[in-house]
Write a protein that holds these residues in place. Sequence first.
Motif, PDB file in Angstrom:
ATOM      1  N   TYR A   1      14.057 -18.887  -8.430  1.00 59.32           N
ATOM      2  CA  TYR A   1      14.262 -17.634  -7.700  1.00 59.32           C
ATOM      3  C   TYR A   1      15.136 -16.651  -8.474  1.00 59.32           C
ATOM      4  CZ  TYR A   1      12.110 -18.842  -3.207  1.00 59.32           C
ATOM      5  OH  TYR A   1      11.235 -19.134  -2.200  1.00 59.32           O
TER       6      TYR A   1
ATOM      7  N   ALA B   1      13.856 -13.128  -9.917  1.00 59.80           N
ATOM      8  CA  ALA B   1      14.503 -11.868  -9.541  1.00 59.80           C
ATOM      9  C   ALA B   1      14.906 -11.060 -10.769  1.00 59.80           C
ATOM     10  CB  ALA B   1      15.717 -12.148  -8.663  1.00 59.80           C
TER      11      ALA B   1
ATOM     12  N   GLU C   1      11.748  -9.739 -12.481  1.00 61.20           N
ATOM     13  CA  GLU C   1      11.103  -8.670 -11.718  1.00 61.20           C
ATOM     14  C   GLU C   1      11.888  -7.367 -11.816  1.00 61.20           C
ATOM     15  OE1 GLU C   1       9.255  -7.531  -7.366  1.00 61.20           O
ATOM     16  OE2 GLU C   1      10.697  -9.175  -7.478  1.00 61.20           O
ATOM     17  N   ILE C   2      13.190  -7.460 -11.649  1.00 61.68           N
ATOM     18  CA  ILE C   2      14.020  -6.252 -11.725  1.00 61.68           C
ATOM     19  C   ILE C   2      13.944  -5.647 -13.126  1.00 61.68           C
ATOM     20  CG2 ILE C   2      16.394  -5.388 -11.626  1.00 61.68           C
ATOM     21  CD1 ILE C   2      16.839  -7.517  -9.387  1.00 61.68           C
TER      22      ILE C   2
ATOM     23  N   PHE D   1       7.846 -13.156 -14.128  1.00 61.43           N
ATOM     24  CA  PHE D   1       8.300 -13.182 -12.734  1.00 61.43           C
ATOM     25  C   PHE D   1       7.286 -13.910 -11.856  1.00 61.43           C
ATOM     26  CE2 PHE D   1       6.763 -10.554  -9.113  1.00 61.43           C
ATOM     27  CZ  PHE D   1       7.572 -11.079  -8.124  1.00 61.43           C
TER      28      PHE D   1
ATOM     29  N   TYR E   1       7.374 -16.393  -1.019  1.00 57.32           N
ATOM     30  CA  TYR E   1       7.625 -14.964  -1.246  1.00 57.32           C
ATOM     31  C   TYR E   1       8.630 -14.413  -0.239  1.00 57.32           C
ATOM     32  CZ  TYR E   1       3.217 -15.533  -3.782  1.00 57.32           C
ATOM     33  OH  TYR E   1       2.214 -15.971  -4.605  1.00 57.32           O
TER      34      TYR E   1
ATOM     35  N   TYR F   1      12.023 -15.579  -1.176  1.00 59.89           N
ATOM     36  CA  TYR F   1      12.405 -14.899  -2.418  1.00 59.89           C
ATOM     37  C   TYR F   1      12.974 -13.506  -2.144  1.00 59.89           C
ATOM     38  CZ  TYR F   1      11.815 -11.993  -6.518  1.00 59.89           C
ATOM     39  OH  TYR F   1      12.023 -11.091  -7.517  1.00 59.89           O
ATOM     40  N   GLY F   2      12.492 -12.864  -1.103  1.00 62.13           N
ATOM     41  CA  GLY F   2      12.948 -11.507  -0.789  1.00 62.13           C
ATOM     42  C   GLY F   2      14.459 -11.400  -0.678  1.00 62.13           C
TER      43      GLY F   2
ATOM     44  N   TYR G   1      15.950 -11.604  -4.127  1.00 60.95           N
ATOM     45  CA  TYR G   1      15.680 -10.357  -4.841  1.00 60.95           C
ATOM     46  C   TYR G   1      16.685  -9.272  -4.431  1.00 60.95           C
ATOM     47  CZ  TYR G   1      13.496  -6.097  -6.426  1.00 60.95           C
ATOM     48  OH  TYR G   1      13.273  -4.892  -7.022  1.00 60.95           O
TER      49      TYR G   1
ATOM     50  N   SER H   1      20.015  -9.926  -5.951  1.00 60.58           N
ATOM     51  CA  SER H   1      19.928  -9.678  -7.396  1.00 60.58           C
ATOM     52  C   SER H   1      19.873  -8.185  -7.704  1.00 60.58           C
ATOM     53  CB  SER H   1      18.690 -10.375  -7.976  1.00 60.58           C
ATOM     54  OG  SER H   1      18.789 -11.763  -7.791  1.00 60.58           O
ATOM     55  N   ALA H   2      19.186  -7.426  -6.874  1.00 61.45           N
ATOM     56  CA  ALA H   2      19.121  -5.975  -7.078  1.00 61.45           C
ATOM     57  C   ALA H   2      20.495  -5.335  -6.895  1.00 61.45           C
ATOM     58  CB  ALA H   2      18.110  -5.352  -6.111  1.00 61.45           C
TER      59      ALA H   2
END
Length: 107
Positions: free
Chosen positions: A6, A10, A13-14, A43, A59, A62-63, A66, A69-70
């Motif tokens: 995860y 993240a 993806e970022i 990712f 998923y 994971y949100g 994410y 992480s953002a």
Amino acid sequence: MTAFAYIGAALTEIAGCFAFWAWLRLDKSPVWLMPGMVSLALFAYLLTLVEADHAGRTYAAYGGVYIVSAIAWLWLVEGARPDRWDMIGGAVCLCGAAIILWRPRAA
């Protein structure tokens, strides 16, 4: 393994999305798109490493990771310190992710 998958997902993806942001919003070279696309493919691969019965549950959980992480990206890469509402919201999302992923399931 789940936490590493995860967190890796993240970050990749970022980073991939940021590459597109840099190209479109910061007027960076289109060369930024190549590592961005590789990062986004990595990712997607990393999410397949999570042990879960259903992709949708993977998923959804994971949100939360994410979002946290953002917020970390906002602070560490962009230099904007998160406020208490960012931190509270991130904590709520992470708790929600843990509930989705690790609640007891009927056999």
